[in-house]
Design a protein around this motif. Structure first.
Motif, PDB file in Angstrom:
ATOM      1  N   LYS A  24     -32.650  40.772  48.145  1.00 12.92           N
ATOM      2  CA  LYS A  24     -31.426  40.249  47.543  1.00 12.92           C
ATOM      3  C   LYS A  24     -31.194  40.858  46.168  1.00 12.92           C
ATOM      4  O   LYS A  24     -30.191  40.550  45.512  1.00 12.92           O
ATOM      5  CB  LYS A  24     -31.498  38.724  47.441  1.00 12.92           C
ATOM      6  CG  LYS A  24     -31.296  38.014  48.768  1.00 12.92           C
ATOM      7  CD  LYS A  24     -30.991  36.550  48.548  1.00 12.92           C
ATOM      8  CE  LYS A  24     -30.511  35.908  49.840  1.00 12.92           C
ATOM      9  NZ  LYS A  24     -30.052  34.523  49.622  1.00 12.92           N
ATOM     10  N   MET A 487     -26.336  36.976  52.763  1.00 15.69           N
ATOM     11  CA  MET A 487     -25.585  37.294  51.552  1.00 15.69           C
ATOM     12  C   MET A 487     -24.092  37.438  51.870  1.00 15.69           C
ATOM     13  O   MET A 487     -23.447  38.435  51.548  1.00 15.69           O
ATOM     14  CB  MET A 487     -26.125  38.557  50.884  1.00 15.69           C
ATOM     15  CG  MET A 487     -27.532  38.407  50.337  1.00 15.69           C
ATOM     16  SD  MET A 487     -28.163  39.884  49.475  1.00 15.69           S
ATOM     17  CE  MET A 487     -27.163  39.865  47.972  1.00 15.69           C
ATOM     18  N   ASN A 489     -20.376  36.404  51.273  1.00 16.22           N
ATOM     19  CA  ASN A 489     -19.520  35.849  50.227  1.00 16.22           C
ATOM     20  C   ASN A 489     -18.284  35.222  50.860  1.00 16.22           C
ATOM     21  O   ASN A 489     -17.587  35.860  51.650  1.00 16.22           O
ATOM     22  CB  ASN A 489     -19.093  36.963  49.265  1.00 16.22           C
ATOM     23  CG  ASN A 489     -18.292  36.428  48.092  1.00 16.22           C
ATOM     24  OD1 ASN A 489     -18.705  35.480  47.427  1.00 16.22           O
ATOM     25  ND2 ASN A 489     -17.140  37.032  47.829  1.00 16.22           N
ATOM     26  N   GLU A 499     -22.111  33.214  47.673  1.00 19.20           N
ATOM     27  CA  GLU A 499     -22.865  33.840  48.747  1.00 19.20           C
ATOM     28  C   GLU A 499     -23.773  32.811  49.412  1.00 19.20           C
ATOM     29  O   GLU A 499     -24.530  32.127  48.737  1.00 19.20           O
ATOM     30  CB  GLU A 499     -23.750  34.979  48.207  1.00 19.20           C
ATOM     31  CG  GLU A 499     -23.002  36.242  47.896  1.00 19.20           C
ATOM     32  CD  GLU A 499     -23.941  37.354  47.433  1.00 19.20           C
ATOM     33  OE1 GLU A 499     -25.167  37.123  47.364  1.00 19.20           O
ATOM     34  OE2 GLU A 499     -23.448  38.456  47.135  1.00 19.20           O
TER      35      GLU A 499
END
Length: 584
Positions: A24, A487, A489, A499
């Motif tokens: 990440k 992840m 959004n 996210e």
């Protein structure tokens, strides 16, 4: 339950040293899941490529209604308010059921877990409700107690729920204690340096009060790296604290039950349809709003994000509290969606126990008869759905299924046997339990099932061995496809964007794709849309990392994780859809 992946990842931070997930610590394009692997370098579903190369000079034939059965949808969000389904037959807020469908002022959908008294925010896990129902009858039952066949089934369910309750409660209690210390360290260090969020340097220089705090410093450093920043980890730990607090205070608390007070339905009457209120947002619309944005946030409006489907209307149906959804509400949510014109229903929720699957099965069949596609998230526990239960499911509790179960009745492992087969990872000296190795009988996957159902696992952004999102459930026979769920959004209440990770995010990617196909080919039947989506996946050729049900690290081909062996793709799906003719 609609928890994001945070619970699984929190446990991984504490109890595992293996790295299965993609990093990440990276800045991804906000719409990476809409991008193309070859053109953009991210394993998205080629949505933008499809719009540019296939749909640019074409107009859709129909606007598609997608029902989001979830915990609530923010109807005032800047990127959602223009794509909401509106019941034009209903006059807003006049207190009259203008269209005569039984639901007063259902302008943007319906809330089945509320009433004039308010909304049900929390509920138990299904296993807790099972304990509460059966404990008075079976708490004193012993092996020599004479039981009839029905009572034997009930007692077996009660015993299983009792065992799992103990495991879940102990895990939640122990993990919550660690999370509390982590938050204490974060808050103490921040206060020392007059900051809301301390830096990693601040953490390093902090003198721990005891061994536990010293260990939590290590977790913070590791967590910040895994999450991409100390700021993201700080938020995750605050969220985790809230979620575990809810877990212990409500989800796993047999004494908590406000259904009768706040919903007021006749819960034992599974055929009751008319109850609830018109508050489709409810007290916590974060999860459902995020799901809705992935599907259809208004495209090309120069704000927020671009949803996958351009000509959709989002219908909000609230049935999922913070806790396990109830089968009666799920069935009514499906029926409401079908009766009010939905062509696709997104279901980003699930649980490990059933109570009245028959009522859900009948609703699924009703949806099939009316030409409605159901898209369901596979779950976030890194479990094999071929072995583990994950409800609702496309497999009906048919007479054939009942007979199969009778002939292949398996002995449930004892707690001692489960303890001897420890679950994933280093458990810091704790005893954690997991399923035993199971010999899979594939005949059960040929039992009667819905053909208007797609089960979705979650993938990540990079085409390498970590492509399977580490938290995602999988199943060679039970999970149909994978889609981006890492992840992601999207929209959250207050016209904000965040996210999230989870198969809860992957399912709406597929729902959005289904709506995109239907908007240009509205005569296609649900099984045809399912067929198109599955046949047009981008096949994953390399082996990917998986932690199996025995906690062992292994690399497997993607075809071992799902039926289609790949990631859904809008560009390829639309090309394939053009070759289909609608079935009569």
């Amino acid at each position: 339950m609609r928890f994001k992946h945070i619970l699984y990842f929190t446990i991984c931070f504490f109890f595992s040293t293996a790295a299965f997930s993609q990093s990440k610590d990276v800045k991804l394009p906000a719409n990476w899941y809409n991008l193309d692997l070859l053109q953009d370098g991210y394993f998205g579903i080629s949505t933008e490529k499809a719009y540019k190369e296939i749909l640019q000079n074409r107009k859709p034939k129909e606007s598609i209604i997608i029902a989001v059965i979830d915990g609530g949808v923010d109807t005032n969000h800047e990127d959602l308010k223009d794509v909401l389904w509106t019941n034009k037959k209903e006059i807003p807020n006049n207190g009259i059921d203008d269209d005569g469908n039984g639901y007063v002022d259902d302008i943007h959908g319906w809330n089945f877990i509320g009433s004039k008294k308010g909304n049900l925010a929390y509920d138990n896990l299904e296993l807790v409700r099972i304990l509460r129902a059966y404990q008075p009858k079976y708490r004193s039952t012993i092996k020599s107690t004479v039981l009839d066949s029905t009572e034997k089934e009930e007692f077996a369910l009660y015993t299983k729920a009792t065992t799992e309750f103990g495991i879940k409660y102990n895990d939640a209690h122990e993990t919550f204690a660690v999370i509390a210390v982590i938050n204490k360290v974060l808050d103490s260090v921040g206060k020392l340096h007059h900051k809301t969020i301390p830096s990693l340097e601040d953490i390093d220089t902090y003198k721990a009060d005891d061994e536990m705090e010293e260990h939590c410093k290590k977790i913070i450093r590791k967590g910040a790296k895994e999450s991409g920043s100390i700021e993201k980890f700080h938020k995750e730990m605050k969220d985790a604290y809230k979620q575990y607090d809810v877990m212990l205070r409500y989800n796993l608390n047999p004494k908590y039950d406000e259904r009768a007070e706040l919903v007021g339905d006749d819960y034992n009457n599974a055929n009751e349809r008319i109850y609830g209120n018109n508050d489709v947002a409810g007290p916590n619309a974060e999860h459902g709003s995020h799901v809705s944005g992935i599907i259809g946030a208004k495209r090309n409006n120069n704000i927020g994000i671009n949803g996958i489907a351009d000509h959709v209307r989002i219908m909000g149906i609230r049935v999922v509290p913070e806790g396990d959804e109830r089968d009666k509400d799920v069935a009514n949510g499906i029926r409401y969606a079908v009766d009010n014109g939905a062509r696709v229903i997104n279901m980003s929720f699930g649980k490990g126990f059933k109570w009245n699957k028959a009522v859900v099965d009948e609703a699924v069949k009703y949806a099939a008869e009316k030409g409605v596609l159901l898209v369901h998230a596979a779950g976030n526990d890194n479990k094999n759905n071929d072995v583990e239960e994950n409800y609702p499911t496309k497999y009906y509790d048919s007479p054939e299924a009942v007979e199969y179960k009778r002939l292949h009745k398996k002995k449930e492992p004892t707690l001692k046997e489960m303890v001897q087969n420890p679950m994933r990872g280093n458990t810091m000296g704790q005893t954690r339990v997991g399923p035993l190795k199971t010999v899979l009988d594939t005949a059960k996957f040929q039992l009667p099932q819905a053909n208007n159902w797609i089960e979705v696992g979650a993938s990540a952004y990079k085409n390498d061995a970590t492509l399977k999102a580490s938290f995602s459930n999988y199943g060679k026979y039970t999970v149909d496809v994978f889609a981006p769920g890492f992840m992601i959004n999207s929209t959250v209440p207050g016209s904000k964007y965040e996210e999230f990770d989870g198969t809860s995010m992957a399912a709406p990617v597929v729902s959005g794709l289904a709506a995109l196909i239907l908007s240009y080919y509205p005569d296609l039947k649900p099984h045809q849309v399912r067929d198109i989506i599955m046949k047009s996946v981008v096949k994953v050729e390399q082996k990917v990392k998986r932690e199996n049900e025995r906690g062992e690290s292994e690399r497997v081909y993607f075809k071992e994780l799902c039926v289609s062996g790949g990631i859904v793709n809008a560009y390829q799906a639309l090309k394939l859809a053009a070759t289909y003719k609608a079935n009569p």
